[in-house]
Structures are given as C-alpha cells and as structure tokens.
Write a protein that holds these residues in place. Structure first.
Motif, PDB file in Angstrom:
ATOM      1  N   PHE A 106      -2.245  -4.483 -10.580  1.00  0.00           N
ATOM      2  CA  PHE A 106      -2.802  -2.909  -9.282  1.00  0.00           C
ATOM      3  C   PHE A 106      -3.986  -2.665  -8.819  1.00  0.00           C
ATOM      4  O   PHE A 106      -4.652  -2.066  -8.326  1.00  0.00           O
ATOM      5  CB  PHE A 106      -2.361  -1.967 -10.715  1.00  0.00           C
ATOM      6  N   ARG A 178       9.757   2.464  -4.315  1.00  0.00           N
ATOM      7  CA  ARG A 178       8.912   2.889  -4.258  1.00  0.00           C
ATOM      8  C   ARG A 178       8.545   3.936  -3.485  1.00  0.00           C
ATOM      9  O   ARG A 178       8.440   5.228  -3.200  1.00  0.00           O
ATOM     10  CB  ARG A 178       7.092   2.150  -3.253  1.00  0.00           C
ATOM     11  N   TRP A 184       5.522   4.110 -10.530  1.00  0.00           N
ATOM     12  CA  TRP A 184       4.833   2.654 -10.793  1.00  0.00           C
ATOM     13  C   TRP A 184       5.132   2.004 -11.779  1.00  0.00           C
ATOM     14  O   TRP A 184       5.452   1.437 -12.621  1.00  0.00           O
ATOM     15  CB  TRP A 184       3.768   2.491 -10.632  1.00  0.00           C
TER      16      TRP A 184
END
Length: 284
Positions: A106, A178, A184
């Motif tokens: 990420f 998303r 997340w």
C-alpha cells in the motif's frame, strides 16, 4: 503424455495426489514421532546408565552415545525440537512478513522504495548468519533460535506478500469494492488475503523445511536448544568423532532430518499443483 508432450488432466491429478501423499507420509512420520515424545520416551533424556557407545540391544533400539544416553530417546526428542522450531519460525515469519508485505504493497513513493530496499537487504543477508547474530546477542535457547530464524525468514515472506498484494490490488473487483464503499481493512480481509493465500501457504511450507535446517545448523554450532535437549544438529555434532565406531548416532538424526525436509518440500510441491490455478493450467 499427449501428442504435444503434456500430461493429460487425469495423469496430472494422479501426479499431484502421489506427490502430496508421499510428502504427507514422510513428514507425518516425523510429526508422529514428535507427538509421541510428549507422552512417552524410552528413557529419561539425561539417563546415562546404558554404557558408552553400546550397540543396539538391551532395551536400546539404536544403542547409546558416548555418554551412555539412549539414542532413540534423543532422536525422539530431536524430532519434537525440529517440529517446534519449524512451526514457531514459520509463525513468526508469517505474522511479521504478512504485516510488512501488506504495508509495503500500500506504500507509495519513497516509503515503498525504502521498505523494498530494506527487505532486499535482509534477503541478501544469509539467513543462518543473521540467526547466529541474533542468538549470540541473546541466550542460546530454542526460543531464541525460533525468533532468530523467524525474523530472518520474515523478509522473504514480506517480499512475496508485497508482490502478490500489488497484483491483487490491480484487479477490477478491488476497484469495484472500493467504489461500493468497502474500507481498505475490510477489502484486505475479504478480497486480498483470500486470493494470495494459496501461494502463501506453499511458500510457508517451504520456509518450514528451511527453518528445520537452520535450527539444526544453529544447534550444530552450539547456538540452539541447550542440553539436555537433544536436537538433531547437536546429535550430529557430538557423533562426528565416533562415527566409525557408532555410526547410528549420526545416521539416525541425519536420515530423519532429510526425511522431514524432503517430505515438507513434497507437500509444498503438491499444494502448489493443487491450490495454484495457473500451475494446474500449465501442467494440464
């Protein structure tokens, strides 16, 4: 084989089954020996009443070592230590490696570059040498060996997880999740980890075998489980001077070490063929 030289689906399935079954049998024998050692041992670990370097017989299935201890008792204790070291190291490597790998996947920009460089440095550093440094800084115990090996292996797990997570994050269903408002953390738990798990399990199985070898290496150097714990590495070190007169002291732990590592690698190979769709398609 087909005309193109490829395995038919039926033969490929049989090959996967044989590989996985053989690996489970080999590794399972050692695991069974380790489990039995928790509830029963032929002699106490520090019993030296058998006589020095006695041959098989008189209740001593494999004979005794140079101190008069029963070799079969030591082999059983060593199997327990090997399994504990493998499982413990893989657990440490998985917990740390998955966390770092997801974080690196990420990360963006200089953070991603820094984490990637850090992982590459750790991977380039020999696992056994890194474990030796960590154990030397602490005390020579099985716990220290497990922690050291797990930390060393976590870099390999982390880099693999980073690659796999980045690949999954590029898929359309992640974008759809998303857009639908999925957070997340939930996306990682519900979509990312389930999709990387098959490849990750195979890698962790391979790391188990490497951890067993690393623990044996540390014990051989006197940096593993201390006496009276009879790890296979310590047994090999103690038996090398008397190999010509009492070869069982080196052959027994050496053979079991090879059996366990080969078994685990066959299990990993079978799991890869079974769980990885891409591998199945290539071999079908």
């Amino acid at each position: 084989m087909t005309g193109t030289g490829r395995l038919t689906p039926a033969k490929a399935r049989r090959r996967r089954s044989v590989t996985l079954t053989t690996g489970c049998v080999l590794a399972g024998l050692v695991v069974l020996l380790a489990l039995i050692s928790f509830v029963w041992l032929p002699f106490d670990a520090d019993d030296t009443s058998g006589g020095r370097l006695a041959g098989p017989g008189g209740g001593h299935l494999l004979g005794t070592d140079k101190l008069g201890r029963d070799l079969f008792t030591q082999v059983m204790t060593g199997s327990r230590i090997a399994v504990e070291a493998g499982l413990g190291s893989v657990t440490v490597a998985a917990v740390i490696g998955i966390a770092l790998g997801v974080l690196a996947a990420f990360a963006q920009g200089w953070t991603d570059d820094t984490l990637s460089a850090f992982l590459d440095i750790l991977i380039a550093f020999p696992t056994l040498l890194l474990a030796m440094l960590i154990v030397a800084a602490r005390s020579a115990t099985l716990g220290s060996a497990v922690l050291a090996i797990g930390l060393a292996q976590s870099a390999v797990v982390a880099r693999l997880v980073r690659i796999l997570v980045k690949r999954v994050l590029a898929q359309d269903y992640i974008t759809a999740a998303r857009i639908s408002g999925t957070s997340w953390p939930r996306t990682v738990l519900a979509h990312v980890l389930p999709n990387i798990w098959p490849t990750l399990v195979v890698n962790l199985a391979l790391q188990f075998g490497l951890a067993v070898l690393a623990e044996a290496g540390l014990s051989y150097l006197g940096l593993g489980a201390p006496p009276p714990n009879a790890s296979w590495g310590r047994m090999l070190q103690e038996a090398q001077a008397t190999f010509t007169t009492a070869p069982a002291g080196a052959l027994a732990p050496g053979i079991l070490l090879v059996v366990l590592v080969i078994g685990v690698n066959l299990v990993a190979d079978g799991l890869r063929d079974t769980l990885d769709p891409a591998t199945r398609r290539r071999r079908a």
